[in-house]
Design an enzyme around this catalytic site. Structure first.
Site, PDB file in Angstrom:
ATOM      1  N   ALA A 156     -10.067   3.484   8.915  1.00  0.00           N
ATOM      2  CA  ALA A 156     -11.043   2.598   8.266  1.00  0.00           C
ATOM      3  C   ALA A 156     -10.359   1.306   7.861  1.00  0.00           C
ATOM      4  O   ALA A 156      -9.249   1.324   7.342  1.00  0.00           O
ATOM      5  CB  ALA A 156     -11.640   3.271   7.034  1.00  0.00           C
ATOM      6  N   LYS A 168      -6.067 -16.286   0.026  1.00  0.00           N
ATOM      7  CA  LYS A 168      -6.582 -15.619   1.243  1.00  0.00           C
ATOM      8  C   LYS A 168      -6.723 -16.656   2.358  1.00  0.00           C
ATOM      9  O   LYS A 168      -7.247 -17.744   2.153  1.00  0.00           O
ATOM     10  CB  LYS A 168      -7.926 -14.943   0.938  1.00  0.00           C
ATOM     11  CG  LYS A 168      -8.433 -14.108   2.102  1.00  0.00           C
ATOM     12  CD  LYS A 168      -9.553 -13.165   1.665  1.00  0.00           C
ATOM     13  CE  LYS A 168     -10.155 -12.409   2.835  1.00  0.00           C
ATOM     14  NZ  LYS A 168      -9.204 -11.522   3.498  1.00  0.00           N
ATOM     15  N   MET A 178       0.835  -1.206   0.000  1.00  0.00           N
ATOM     16  CA  MET A 178       0.000   0.000   0.000  1.00  0.00           C
ATOM     17  C   MET A 178       0.868   1.254   0.000  1.00  0.00           C
ATOM     18  O   MET A 178       0.550   2.239  -0.662  1.00  0.00           O
ATOM     19  CB  MET A 178      -0.920  -0.002   1.226  1.00  0.00           C
ATOM     20  CG  MET A 178      -2.065  -0.988   1.154  1.00  0.00           C
ATOM     21  SD  MET A 178      -3.085  -0.777  -0.309  1.00  0.00           S
ATOM     22  CE  MET A 178      -3.640   0.904  -0.073  1.00  0.00           C
ATOM     23  N   GLY A 208      -4.928   3.017   7.896  1.00  0.00           N
ATOM     24  CA  GLY A 208      -5.562   1.867   7.233  1.00  0.00           C
ATOM     25  C   GLY A 208      -5.133   0.547   7.823  1.00  0.00           C
ATOM     26  O   GLY A 208      -5.695  -0.501   7.477  1.00  0.00           O
ATOM     27  N   HIS A 262     -12.805 -14.219  -2.989  1.00  0.00           N
ATOM     28  CA  HIS A 262     -11.439 -13.704  -3.018  1.00  0.00           C
ATOM     29  C   HIS A 262     -10.511 -14.751  -3.645  1.00  0.00           C
ATOM     30  O   HIS A 262     -10.856 -15.926  -3.726  1.00  0.00           O
ATOM     31  CB  HIS A 262     -10.948 -13.368  -1.603  1.00  0.00           C
ATOM     32  CG  HIS A 262     -11.551 -12.107  -1.058  1.00  0.00           C
ATOM     33  ND1 HIS A 262     -12.792 -12.065  -0.473  1.00  0.00           N
ATOM     34  CD2 HIS A 262     -11.075 -10.825  -1.025  1.00  0.00           C
ATOM     35  CE1 HIS A 262     -13.070 -10.825  -0.097  1.00  0.00           C
ATOM     36  NE2 HIS A 262     -12.056 -10.051  -0.424  1.00  0.00           N
ATOM     37  N   MET A 271     -10.774   1.348   2.981  1.00  0.00           N
ATOM     38  CA  MET A 271     -10.814   2.755   2.569  1.00  0.00           C
ATOM     39  C   MET A 271     -11.494   2.954   1.218  1.00  0.00           C
ATOM     40  O   MET A 271     -11.538   4.073   0.720  1.00  0.00           O
ATOM     41  CB  MET A 271      -9.389   3.313   2.478  1.00  0.00           C
ATOM     42  CG  MET A 271      -8.660   3.365   3.782  1.00  0.00           C
ATOM     43  SD  MET A 271      -8.635   5.017   4.449  1.00  0.00           S
ATOM     44  CE  MET A 271      -7.975   4.714   6.072  1.00  0.00           C
TER      45      MET A 271
HETATM   46  P1  NAD Z   1       2.957  -4.668   3.609  1.00  0.00           P
HETATM   47  O1  NAD Z   1       3.520  -5.696   4.529  1.00  0.00           O
HETATM   48  O2  NAD Z   1       3.193  -4.789   2.157  1.00  0.00           O
HETATM   49  O3  NAD Z   1       3.446  -3.206   4.075  1.00  0.00           O
HETATM   50  C1  NAD Z   1       3.619  -2.798   5.408  1.00  0.00           C
HETATM   51  C2  NAD Z   1       4.861  -1.925   5.441  1.00  0.00           C
HETATM   52  O4  NAD Z   1       4.973  -1.327   6.742  1.00  0.00           O
HETATM   53  C3  NAD Z   1       6.166  -2.730   5.212  1.00  0.00           C
HETATM   54  O5  NAD Z   1       6.905  -2.128   4.175  1.00  0.00           O
HETATM   55  C4  NAD Z   1       6.866  -2.641   6.557  1.00  0.00           C
HETATM   56  O6  NAD Z   1       8.284  -2.645   6.452  1.00  0.00           O
HETATM   57  C5  NAD Z   1       6.354  -1.302   7.060  1.00  0.00           C
HETATM   58  N1  NAD Z   1       6.548  -1.112   8.509  1.00  0.00           N
HETATM   59  C6  NAD Z   1       6.457  -2.006   9.521  1.00  0.00           C
HETATM   60  N2  NAD Z   1       6.810  -1.421  10.688  1.00  0.00           N
HETATM   61  C7  NAD Z   1       7.119  -0.137  10.403  1.00  0.00           C
HETATM   62  C8  NAD Z   1       7.561   0.963  11.186  1.00  0.00           C
HETATM   63  N3  NAD Z   1       7.762   0.873  12.508  1.00  0.00           N
HETATM   64  N4  NAD Z   1       7.807   2.138  10.567  1.00  0.00           N
HETATM   65  C9  NAD Z   1       7.634   2.272   9.230  1.00  0.00           C
HETATM   66  N5  NAD Z   1       7.229   1.258   8.441  1.00  0.00           N
HETATM   67  C10 NAD Z   1       6.955   0.075   9.026  1.00  0.00           C
HETATM   68  O7  NAD Z   1       1.374  -4.652   3.915  1.00  0.00           O
HETATM   69  P2  NAD Z   1       0.195  -3.977   3.086  1.00  0.00           P
HETATM   70  O8  NAD Z   1      -0.455  -4.983   2.212  1.00  0.00           O
HETATM   71  O9  NAD Z   1       0.657  -2.700   2.490  1.00  0.00           O
HETATM   72  O10 NAD Z   1      -0.839  -3.681   4.273  1.00  0.00           O
HETATM   73  C11 NAD Z   1      -0.473  -2.904   5.388  1.00  0.00           C
HETATM   74  C12 NAD Z   1      -1.658  -2.803   6.344  1.00  0.00           C
HETATM   75  O11 NAD Z   1      -2.760  -2.140   5.721  1.00  0.00           O
HETATM   76  C13 NAD Z   1      -2.232  -4.138   6.807  1.00  0.00           C
HETATM   77  O12 NAD Z   1      -2.670  -4.016   8.139  1.00  0.00           O
HETATM   78  C14 NAD Z   1      -3.410  -4.364   5.882  1.00  0.00           C
HETATM   79  O13 NAD Z   1      -4.404  -5.219   6.423  1.00  0.00           O
HETATM   80  C15 NAD Z   1      -3.922  -2.970   5.778  1.00  0.00           C
HETATM   81  N6  NAD Z   1      -4.738  -2.673   4.605  1.00  0.00           N
HETATM   82  C16 NAD Z   1      -5.806  -1.873   4.803  1.00  0.00           C
HETATM   83  C17 NAD Z   1      -6.591  -1.479   3.737  1.00  0.00           C
HETATM   84  C18 NAD Z   1      -7.713  -0.494   3.990  1.00  0.00           C
HETATM   85  O14 NAD Z   1      -8.432  -0.153   3.053  1.00  0.00           O
HETATM   86  N7  NAD Z   1      -7.840   0.012   5.216  1.00  0.00           N
HETATM   87  C19 NAD Z   1      -6.281  -1.901   2.443  1.00  0.00           C
HETATM   88  C20 NAD Z   1      -5.167  -2.719   2.249  1.00  0.00           C
HETATM   89  C21 NAD Z   1      -4.384  -3.087   3.355  1.00  0.00           C
END
Ligand code: NAD
Length: 269
Positions: free
Chosen positions: A123, A160, A14, A99, A156, A126
């Site tokens: 959220a 998943k 993301m 998120g 999905h 989002m």
């Molecule tokens: P991802 O693992 O690809 O990315 C997470 C990133 O956060 C990684 O690059 C990691 O190194 C970094 N990170 C971890 N600890 C950190 C810190 N202390 N400081 C800075 N960076 C740090 O995961 P993703 O698929 O991008 O998803 C991330 C989160 O978002 C998950 O909780 C997922 O469920 C959620 N998500 C929410 C939505 C929404 O619409 N709300 C949509 C997609 C994903």
């Protein structure tokens, strides 16, 4: 209103999408991006990180410095990091869009405290489309009485690992709120063998898995003689980044508080 946006977790799935979207959005500037100590992305130029030309800002692990210069920080990381970030938001008076999912109740409490001092949008999904769907489901469930059966079907990709999806559960909650019942009591999550007739007032779930489906959700309102089906189909994760950037623009002008995407879209009035 112009705004400097920071992206924590900027090298995540993301995070990269968000860096790209902020760089492409008029009226927003990129304040910087962070990754945790030890990440391979540290020191890389943020433009290059997303396949663009260098922009002269590199990925750092100094979240405090980012919160000091950003007007709003978007956080899609992990719960432990999000809690730290919420504390920094208060210290530096920076708005946030969160998120990250899977926060424990004590972690959620830290966000609620932080939101007494700064504006935060949080959220679990989002997507603008899913937020609108939730709102419609709640309204319909309130209008149609228990002569109408509610079923939620989601599909999905095969990788998943949980079911039903968080979004299906959120839609189920919206239906339960509309009906003024609890999903814990009304939800039916498995059917197999001699189940007996469907119990009146229940909210049923079915989960399909296969292929590369990003996320399909259909909420069915079925009664004697007619049926309404509301469907949302996601074909790209960019919908989450788009919603988060929309929330970032919106939250810049809000007083302290914990807001949802419903607030961002004006669906709560
Ligand atoms: P991802 O693992 O690809 O990315 C997470 C990133 O956060 C990684 O690059 C990691 O190194 C970094 N990170 C971890 N600890 C950190 C810190 N202390 N400081 C800075 N960076 C740090 O995961 P993703 O698929 O991008 O998803 C991330 C989160 O978002 C998950 O909780 C997922 O469920 C959620 N998500 C929410 C939505 C929404 O619409 N709300 C949509 C997609 C994903």
């Amino acid at each position: 209103m112009a705004g400097a946006v920071g992206i924590v977790g900027c090298a995540g799935r993301m995070g990269r999408m968000l860096v790209q979207m902020v760089l492409e959005t008029d009226g927003l500037t990129l304040a910087g991006g962070t990754e945790p100590a030890g990440s391979d992305a540290l020191g890389q130029d943020l433009g290059a990180l997303v396949g663009f030309a260098d922009i002269g800002i590199t990925v750092t692990d100094d979240a405090a410095a980012l919160f000091a210069v950003a007007d709003v920080v978007i956080d899609f990381t992990i719960p432990e990091a999000t809690v730290q970030h919420a504390r920094l938001a208060v210290a530096h008076n920076t708005a946030m869009v969160i998120g990250t999912t899977g926060l424990a109740p004590d972690q959620q409490a830290v966000l609620a405290d932080a939101a007494q001092h700064v504006a935060i949008v949080q959220a679990a999904n989002m997507s603008v489309g899913v937020t609108v769907l939730e709102s419609l489901v709640q309204r319909l469930a309130g209008v149609l009485d228990e002569d109408t059966d509610i079923e939620i079907v989601e599909m999905h990709h095969g990788a998943k690992i949980d079911a039903p999806s968080g979004t299906a559960l959120t839609l189920g909650k919206a239906a339960a709120v509309g009906r003024d019942v609890s999903l814990d009591e009304a939800g039916v999550f498995t059917r197999h063998g001699r189940t007996g007739a469907r119990a009146r007032g229940t909210i049923g779930f079915a989960a399909l898995r296969g292929g590369d489906v990003v996320g399909d959700h259909t909420v069915i309102f079925a009664s004697q003689g007619e049926r309404i089906e509301l469907t949302h189909k996601a074909s790209s994760r960019t919908i989450f980044a788009k919603g988060a950037v929309r929330a970032a623009r919106w939250v810049l002008t809000q007083p302290p508080g914990l807001y949802s995407m419903h607030d961002v879209l004006g669906l709560t009035a």
